[in-house]
Design a protein around this motif. Structure first.
Motif, PDB file in Angstrom:
ATOM      1  N   GLY B  63     -19.164  12.899 -21.374  1.00  0.00           N
ATOM      2  CA  GLY B  63     -18.308  13.362 -22.464  1.00  0.00           C
ATOM      3  C   GLY B  63     -18.055  14.860 -22.481  1.00  0.00           C
ATOM      4  O   GLY B  63     -17.415  15.367 -23.390  1.00  0.00           O
ATOM      5  N   SER B 187     -13.305   9.878 -20.310  1.00  0.00           N
ATOM      6  CA  SER B 187     -14.550   9.587 -21.017  1.00  0.00           C
ATOM      7  C   SER B 187     -14.257   8.467 -22.011  1.00  0.00           C
ATOM      8  O   SER B 187     -13.297   8.557 -22.780  1.00  0.00           O
ATOM      9  CB  SER B 187     -15.000  10.849 -21.744  1.00  0.00           C
ATOM     10  OG  SER B 187     -15.709  10.514 -22.900  1.00  0.00           O
ATOM     11  N   ARG B 188     -15.075   7.409 -21.973  1.00  0.00           N
ATOM     12  CA  ARG B 188     -14.842   6.264 -22.866  1.00  0.00           C
ATOM     13  C   ARG B 188     -14.790   6.734 -24.328  1.00  0.00           C
ATOM     14  O   ARG B 188     -13.913   6.359 -25.090  1.00  0.00           O
ATOM     15  CB  ARG B 188     -15.974   5.249 -22.663  1.00  0.00           C
ATOM     16  CG  ARG B 188     -15.814   3.954 -23.435  1.00  0.00           C
ATOM     17  CD  ARG B 188     -16.936   2.997 -23.079  1.00  0.00           C
ATOM     18  NE  ARG B 188     -16.831   2.514 -21.712  1.00  0.00           N
ATOM     19  CZ  ARG B 188     -16.067   1.488 -21.343  1.00  0.00           C
ATOM     20  NH1 ARG B 188     -15.378   0.839 -22.232  1.00  0.00           N
ATOM     21  NH2 ARG B 188     -16.017   1.112 -20.089  1.00  0.00           N
ATOM     22  N   GLY B 189     -15.743   7.597 -24.671  1.00  0.00           N
ATOM     23  CA  GLY B 189     -15.818   8.056 -26.062  1.00  0.00           C
ATOM     24  C   GLY B 189     -14.597   8.864 -26.456  1.00  0.00           C
ATOM     25  O   GLY B 189     -13.993   8.622 -27.494  1.00  0.00           O
ATOM     26  N   ALA B 190     -14.229   9.829 -25.608  1.00  0.00           N
ATOM     27  CA  ALA B 190     -13.098  10.692 -25.956  1.00  0.00           C
ATOM     28  C   ALA B 190     -11.817   9.867 -26.077  1.00  0.00           C
ATOM     29  O   ALA B 190     -11.042  10.034 -27.022  1.00  0.00           O
ATOM     30  CB  ALA B 190     -12.928  11.778 -24.900  1.00  0.00           C
ATOM     31  N   TYR B 191     -11.610   8.954 -25.154  1.00  0.00           N
ATOM     32  CA  TYR B 191     -10.363   8.189 -25.129  1.00  0.00           C
ATOM     33  C   TYR B 191     -10.269   7.234 -26.321  1.00  0.00           C
ATOM     34  O   TYR B 191      -9.220   7.079 -26.923  1.00  0.00           O
ATOM     35  CB  TYR B 191     -10.256   7.410 -23.820  1.00  0.00           C
ATOM     36  CG  TYR B 191      -8.906   6.762 -23.616  1.00  0.00           C
ATOM     37  CD1 TYR B 191      -7.826   7.516 -23.171  1.00  0.00           C
ATOM     38  CD2 TYR B 191      -8.703   5.419 -23.878  1.00  0.00           C
ATOM     39  CE1 TYR B 191      -6.579   6.941 -22.988  1.00  0.00           C
ATOM     40  CE2 TYR B 191      -7.466   4.831 -23.699  1.00  0.00           C
ATOM     41  CZ  TYR B 191      -6.410   5.589 -23.247  1.00  0.00           C
ATOM     42  OH  TYR B 191      -5.178   5.020 -23.071  1.00  0.00           O
ATOM     43  N   LEU B 192     -11.399   6.596 -26.653  1.00  0.00           N
ATOM     44  CA  LEU B 192     -11.347   5.586 -27.708  1.00  0.00           C
ATOM     45  C   LEU B 192     -11.565   6.173 -29.105  1.00  0.00           C
ATOM     46  O   LEU B 192     -11.163   5.570 -30.087  1.00  0.00           O
ATOM     47  CB  LEU B 192     -12.363   4.468 -27.435  1.00  0.00           C
ATOM     48  CG  LEU B 192     -12.051   3.664 -26.166  1.00  0.00           C
ATOM     49  CD1 LEU B 192     -13.144   2.661 -25.883  1.00  0.00           C
ATOM     50  CD2 LEU B 192     -10.708   2.948 -26.286  1.00  0.00           C
ATOM     51  N   SER B 193     -12.216   7.349 -29.167  1.00  0.00           N
ATOM     52  CA  SER B 193     -12.466   7.886 -30.504  1.00  0.00           C
ATOM     53  C   SER B 193     -11.434   8.954 -30.891  1.00  0.00           C
ATOM     54  O   SER B 193     -11.304   9.278 -32.058  1.00  0.00           O
ATOM     55  CB  SER B 193     -13.875   8.473 -30.598  1.00  0.00           C
ATOM     56  OG  SER B 193     -13.968   9.685 -29.898  1.00  0.00           O
ATOM     57  N   GLU B 194     -10.734   9.509 -29.917  1.00  0.00           N
ATOM     58  CA  GLU B 194      -9.705  10.499 -30.252  1.00  0.00           C
ATOM     59  C   GLU B 194      -8.418  10.176 -29.495  1.00  0.00           C
ATOM     60  O   GLU B 194      -7.895  11.013 -28.758  1.00  0.00           O
ATOM     61  CB  GLU B 194     -10.194  11.905 -29.899  1.00  0.00           C
ATOM     62  CG  GLU B 194     -11.425  12.303 -30.694  1.00  0.00           C
ATOM     63  CD  GLU B 194     -11.966  13.667 -30.320  1.00  0.00           C
ATOM     64  OE1 GLU B 194     -11.957  14.533 -31.183  1.00  0.00           O
ATOM     65  OE2 GLU B 194     -12.389  13.849 -29.172  1.00  0.00           O
ATOM     66  N   PRO B 195      -7.917   8.946 -29.664  1.00  0.00           N
ATOM     67  CA  PRO B 195      -6.784   8.511 -28.841  1.00  0.00           C
ATOM     68  C   PRO B 195      -5.553   9.389 -29.003  1.00  0.00           C
ATOM     69  O   PRO B 195      -4.810   9.604 -28.047  1.00  0.00           O
ATOM     70  CB  PRO B 195      -6.525   7.073 -29.297  1.00  0.00           C
ATOM     71  CG  PRO B 195      -7.204   6.940 -30.608  1.00  0.00           C
ATOM     72  CD  PRO B 195      -8.321   7.928 -30.640  1.00  0.00           C
TER      73      PRO B 195
END
Lengths: 321, 212
Positions: B63, B187-195
């Protein structure tokens, strides 16, 4: 001198206080909704997962509890001919994670809803989504994203096309990475490749609300997935008016993580900037029948270890940080 | 807080960085001429990290960087949990089993103790399994072409772009095992939490870099 290992983190005063507080408010939230606590032992004796912490107790190979659902199920099998409907839990689980830098000890609070009448499932799924929607407010998270998915959106087309177990696993892996090109590689010249790729493209639309559902209507499997689409539509209609401020509701059709376990709707809670989901769950109707009980079940778990990390690295995301 | 994009140093970078010039993600030339590895782009709040390819997936999976560009060979050799949003079709190579001229796959199959030198042990193991073959893998990090000539191994598995290096060492491709190319990862988190922040940047990078 004892050495500190990052896989088994010690909690200093602020983190320990935060954990105690969060466990308390979350268990109170669940209790208010009729969920009663069960506390399975920390040590499990039955055949154990390879990613668990295992050791010999005399001649017996035992493992530290690696998953609450599994530990609770073993307790229910032994002691409950009929399932208690609403169960809550809180405590530690120990399992080696996918990434080498992640901790092995995890703090969790969660709930399971077990029922015997499948017609109850839609209402139970909405009840759990509403509960997860309450999580950010009770722990003081300033904002969040609740992503709704549905495991059957991929499994039913794969079943219909008769994909081998190996090919299905490769397709799930590709979609888990949101990599359409990997899906194309995996399907190669399979007779259903064109249809399945068109469907994968539909699932990979950027997470959204109504627009995602509309896209699903154009999938080659739209007719096959009419029930699932209706279920998601119903959930959106029921949940949208109840959304607390600062919480966004999205449909994430490509959420196939845990595909071999979940059978229906899935839920994930994200916070802006979080690297992993803070809570996750869904419907897992295959689990109890495989253990010999005709029970239907859904639940979710709040991953407090990740919340603690986030509070440390992004305190601005929390009230009163 | 800036959004970081991890870009690889080396072969892929040589091909890729000119393609970013005149785009909102063009790298600051002054910073590029210095020795810093943290480079501002033409878009305020978006910076690039120049990293060694093998380290890059860790930065994205952890991340630190929201997006990155990395070869699929590096991804397939590591076990990192990230999203792979596009095949950029840049830096395309073949992953091939290579051996001295005159050696065939059948003759390698007949060897009672087959030794294969490679940097790509994970992909080679997967391929061997798919071929129902067993072999001893000799892990090497570079100059793999020397191994069959000097008797360290019977064959090698390596990336082949033009085949020039193989030819210079008297080796030929016995079997093409796969194709590798640069991939846009997130980053899975960046893409899914801040689309709303990450998805437009991902589209911009794909548009600037995707070939074919």
């Amino acid at each position: 001198m004892p050495t500190h290992t990052p896989h088994f983190p010690d909690l200093l005063f602020p983190a320990a206080k935060r954990l105690r507080h969060w466990e308390g408010v979350l268990m109170h939230l669940l209790e208010e909704q009729g969920y009663e606590e069960l506390r399975p032992s920390l040590v499990l004796r039955e055949p154990v997962e390879t990613n668990s912490i295992r050791f010999f107790d005399g001649d017996h190979l035992v493992a530290l509890r690696w998953d609450f659902t599994v530990a609770l199920a073993r307790m229910l099998m032994r002691r409950f001919p009929e399932p208690p409907r609403r169960i809550a839990y809180a405590g530690d689980v120990f399992r080696h994670a996918g990434q080498p830098w992640e901790p092995v000890e995890h703090f969790e609070v969660g709930c399971e809803h077990i029922h015997t009448d499948p017609s109850e499932s839609p209402d139970v799924d909405v009840e759990l989504a509403r509960l997860m929607m309450s999580v950010p407010a009770v722990i003081g998270l300033r904002g969040g994203i609740l992503a709704l998915g549905h495991a059957a959106l991929l499994s039913r087309p794969m079943e219909q096309e008769g994909l081998s177990k190996e090919l299905a696993a490769r397709l799930v892996w590709a979609l888990e990475r949101r990599a359409l090109h990997r899906a194309e590689e995996a399907l190669g010249d399979h007779p259903a490749a064109k249809r399945l790729l068109a469907h994968a493209e539909t699932l990979l639309v950027e997470p959204d609300g109504e627009a995602s559902l509309e896209a699903l209507g154009h999938s080659p499997y739209a007719a096959l997935l009419e029930d699932e689409r209706a279920h998601l539509q119903r959930a959106l209609t029921k949940l949208q008016p109840l959304l607390p401020p600062n919480l966004i509701l999205r449909l994430d059709l490509a959420d196939v993580k845990g595909h071999d376990y979940y059978t229906g709707p899935t839920l994930r809670l994200w916070a802006p900037g979080a690297q992993q989901e803070l809570a996750a769950g869904g419907r897992y109707d295959r689990f109890f029948p495989e253990l010999g009980r005709p029970w239907y079940a859904a639940g979710f778990c709040v991953r407090l270890t990740r919340m603690l990390d986030l509070a440390e690295t992004r305190p601005e995301l929390f009230e009163n940080a | 807080m800036s959004i970081l994009i991890a870009l690889p140093k080396g072969r892929i970078a040589d091909e890729m960085l000119p393609m970013l010039s005149n785009t909102p993600l063009a790298l600051n030339e002054k910073a590029m001429r210095s020795r810093v590895l943290h480079i501002p782009t033409a878009t305020p709040g978006v910076e690039a990290l120049l990293l060694k390819g093998s380290d890059l997936p860790r930065y994205v999976a952890g991340g630190v960087a929201a997006l990155g560009v990395v070869g699929s060979d590096t991804l397939d050799e590591s076990e990192v949990n990230l999203l792979e949003l596009a095949d950029l079709k840049l830096g395309v190579c073949r992953l091939s089993l290579c051996a001295p001229k005159g050696v065939t796959l059948d003759s390698l199959r007949m060897k009672p103790h087959l030794r294969i030198a490679t940097k790509y042990t994970r992909m080679t193991r997967t391929w061997l399994k798919s071929q129902d073959l067993t072999a001893e893998l000799v892990p090497l990090q570079s100059s793999v072409e020397l191994a069959p000539i000097l008797g360290l191994a019977d064959a090698i598995v390596d990336l082949v772009q033009t085949g020039g290096t193989l030819k210079a060492h008297g080796l030929v491709e016995v079997e093409i095992m796969g194709r590798t190319s640069a991939r846009l990862v997130a980053s899975r988190g960046a893409y899914l939490s801040e689309p709303t922040q990450i998805a437009p940047l991902a589209r911009l990078l794909t548009k600037a870099l995707q070939q074919g």
